[in-house]
Design a protein around this motif. Sequence first.
Motif, PDB file in Angstrom:
ATOM      1  N   VAL A   5      -8.740   2.065  24.088  1.00 36.45           N
ATOM      2  CA  VAL A   5      -9.196   3.580  23.540  1.00 36.45           C
ATOM      3  C   VAL A   5     -10.455   4.107  24.095  1.00 36.45           C
ATOM      4  N   THR A   6     -10.562   5.295  24.470  1.00 36.75           N
ATOM      5  CA  THR A   6     -11.618   6.013  25.316  1.00 36.75           C
ATOM      6  C   THR A   6     -12.301   7.066  24.366  1.00 36.75           C
ATOM      7  N   GLU A   7     -13.031   7.535  24.766  1.00 32.96           N
ATOM      8  CA  GLU A   7     -14.179   8.500  24.287  1.00 32.96           C
ATOM      9  C   GLU A   7     -13.363   9.658  23.430  1.00 32.96           C
ATOM     10  N   ASN A   8     -12.433  10.223  24.143  1.00 31.04           N
ATOM     11  CA  ASN A   8     -11.683  11.445  23.419  1.00 31.04           C
ATOM     12  C   ASN A   8     -10.850  10.949  22.097  1.00 31.04           C
ATOM     13  N   CYS A   9     -10.804   9.750  21.596  1.00 28.36           N
ATOM     14  CA  CYS A   9     -10.306   9.442  20.344  1.00 28.36           C
ATOM     15  C   CYS A   9     -11.446   9.511  19.341  1.00 28.36           C
ATOM     16  N   ASN A  31     -14.496   6.852  12.945  1.00 32.15           N
ATOM     17  CA  ASN A  31     -14.400   7.919  13.618  1.00 32.15           C
ATOM     18  C   ASN A  31     -13.468   7.736  15.041  1.00 32.15           C
ATOM     19  N   MET A  32     -12.873   6.649  15.100  1.00 32.86           N
ATOM     20  CA  MET A  32     -12.016   6.086  16.174  1.00 32.86           C
ATOM     21  C   MET A  32     -11.515   4.919  16.076  1.00 32.86           C
ATOM     22  N   LEU A  33     -10.432   4.515  17.104  1.00 32.19           N
ATOM     23  CA  LEU A  33      -9.732   3.250  16.941  1.00 32.19           C
ATOM     24  C   LEU A  33     -10.228   2.443  18.355  1.00 32.19           C
ATOM     25  N   VAL A  34      -9.744   1.537  18.140  1.00 32.00           N
ATOM     26  CA  VAL A  34     -10.228   0.401  19.416  1.00 32.00           C
ATOM     27  C   VAL A  34      -8.958  -0.634  19.226  1.00 32.00           C
ATOM     28  N   ILE A  35      -8.559  -0.992  20.522  1.00 31.95           N
ATOM     29  CA  ILE A  35      -7.591  -2.155  20.670  1.00 31.95           C
ATOM     30  C   ILE A  35      -8.340  -3.464  20.969  1.00 31.95           C
ATOM     31  N   HIS A  36      -7.769  -4.310  20.446  1.00 29.10           N
ATOM     32  CA  HIS A  36      -8.209  -5.935  21.026  1.00 29.10           C
ATOM     33  C   HIS A  36      -7.769  -6.166  22.023  1.00 29.10           C
ATOM     34  N   PRO A  37      -8.468  -6.625  23.000  1.00 26.41           N
ATOM     35  CA  PRO A  37      -7.773  -6.863  24.439  1.00 26.41           C
ATOM     36  C   PRO A  37      -7.077  -8.273  24.319  1.00 26.41           C
ATOM     37  N   ASP A  38      -7.549  -8.948  23.565  1.00 30.61           N
ATOM     38  CA  ASP A  38      -6.831 -10.455  23.585  1.00 30.61           C
ATOM     39  C   ASP A  38      -5.448 -10.295  22.799  1.00 30.61           C
ATOM     40  N   LYS A  62     -11.504   5.717  33.954  1.00 30.04           N
ATOM     41  CA  LYS A  62     -12.109   6.323  32.496  1.00 30.04           C
ATOM     42  C   LYS A  62     -12.369   5.210  31.696  1.00 30.04           C
ATOM     43  N   ALA A  63     -11.563   3.980  31.578  1.00 29.75           N
ATOM     44  CA  ALA A  63     -11.851   2.996  30.973  1.00 29.75           C
ATOM     45  C   ALA A  63     -13.006   1.909  30.931  1.00 29.75           C
ATOM     46  N   ALA A  64     -13.727   2.137  32.163  1.00 28.92           N
ATOM     47  CA  ALA A  64     -14.793   1.177  32.323  1.00 28.92           C
ATOM     48  C   ALA A  64     -16.152   1.149  31.276  1.00 28.92           C
ATOM     49  N   GLU A  65     -16.426   1.997  30.751  1.00 28.29           N
ATOM     50  CA  GLU A  65     -17.608   1.958  29.925  1.00 28.29           C
ATOM     51  C   GLU A  65     -16.950   1.502  28.267  1.00 28.29           C
ATOM     52  N   TRP A  66     -15.475   1.655  28.084  1.00 27.67           N
ATOM     53  CA  TRP A  66     -14.990   1.564  26.883  1.00 27.67           C
ATOM     54  C   TRP A  66     -14.389   0.153  26.867  1.00 27.67           C
ATOM     55  N   VAL A  67     -14.254  -0.463  27.799  1.00 26.16           N
ATOM     56  CA  VAL A  67     -13.526  -1.857  27.637  1.00 26.16           C
ATOM     57  C   VAL A  67     -14.255  -2.558  26.675  1.00 26.16           C
ATOM     58  N   GLU A  68     -15.723  -2.780  26.773  1.00 25.55           N
ATOM     59  CA  GLU A  68     -16.765  -3.627  26.051  1.00 25.55           C
ATOM     60  C   GLU A  68     -16.730  -3.106  24.727  1.00 25.55           C
ATOM     61  N   ILE A  69     -16.672  -1.874  24.550  1.00 21.13           N
ATOM     62  CA  ILE A  69     -16.742  -1.416  22.974  1.00 21.13           C
ATOM     63  C   ILE A  69     -15.446  -1.714  22.304  1.00 21.13           C
ATOM     64  N   ASN A  70     -14.128  -1.587  23.073  1.00 21.27           N
ATOM     65  CA  ASN A  70     -12.933  -1.888  22.492  1.00 21.27           C
ATOM     66  C   ASN A  70     -13.019  -3.481  21.995  1.00 21.27           C
ATOM     67  N   ARG A  71     -13.607  -4.384  23.042  1.00 22.68           N
ATOM     68  CA  ARG A  71     -13.780  -5.888  22.689  1.00 22.68           C
ATOM     69  C   ARG A  71     -14.699  -5.984  21.558  1.00 22.68           C
ATOM     70  N   ASN A  72     -15.618  -5.326  21.737  1.00 21.62           N
ATOM     71  CA  ASN A  72     -16.840  -5.720  20.426  1.00 21.62           C
ATOM     72  C   ASN A  72     -16.364  -5.194  19.129  1.00 21.62           C
ATOM     73  N   TYR A  73     -15.901  -4.124  18.899  1.00 20.48           N
ATOM     74  CA  TYR A  73     -15.483  -3.495  17.835  1.00 20.48           C
ATOM     75  C   TYR A  73     -14.228  -3.969  17.144  1.00 20.48           C
ATOM     76  N   SER A  74     -13.202  -4.535  17.816  1.00 17.53           N
ATOM     77  CA  SER A  74     -12.107  -4.932  17.297  1.00 17.53           C
ATOM     78  C   SER A  74     -12.159  -6.378  16.707  1.00 17.53           C
ATOM     79  N   THR A  75     -13.280  -6.944  16.779  1.00 12.88           N
ATOM     80  CA  THR A  75     -14.067  -8.244  16.099  1.00 12.88           C
ATOM     81  C   THR A  75     -14.378  -7.841  14.926  1.00 12.88           C
TER      82      THR A  75
END
Length: 108
Positions: A5-9, A31-38, A62-75
């Motif tokens: 999930v990227t910035e536009n969410c 104010n947004m959603l994230v996906i747990h990559p595992d 477009k995903a590059a800067e959001w991969v870690e955000i998704n990983r971190n916040y999904s936990t």
Amino acid sequence: MTYVVTENCIKCKYMDCVEVCPVDCFYVGANMLVIHPDECIDCGVCEPECPAEAIVPDSDPKAAEWVEINRNYSTSWPNITRKGEAPEDAKEWDGKPDKAKLFDPAPG
């Protein structure tokens, strides 16, 4: 590969993607959603469901800067398994640039 999930969410948070996810890998922030990559099984059904086009494969530039955000916040954010209501002003925020600065790390 996984989906991200990227910035536009941010501030749109439509949640149509949650309804179709077969493995419930979405997590909700203020104010947004994230996906747990595992947990993502890379089925891709969420991507076309996002009205804001905020979900992309992690291989998309477009995903590059959001991969870690998704990983971190999904936990730390709560898992969401049912579609909720999008913010009333979601359409006004869809497509606006520079929304990353509005990211809220609080759980939803």
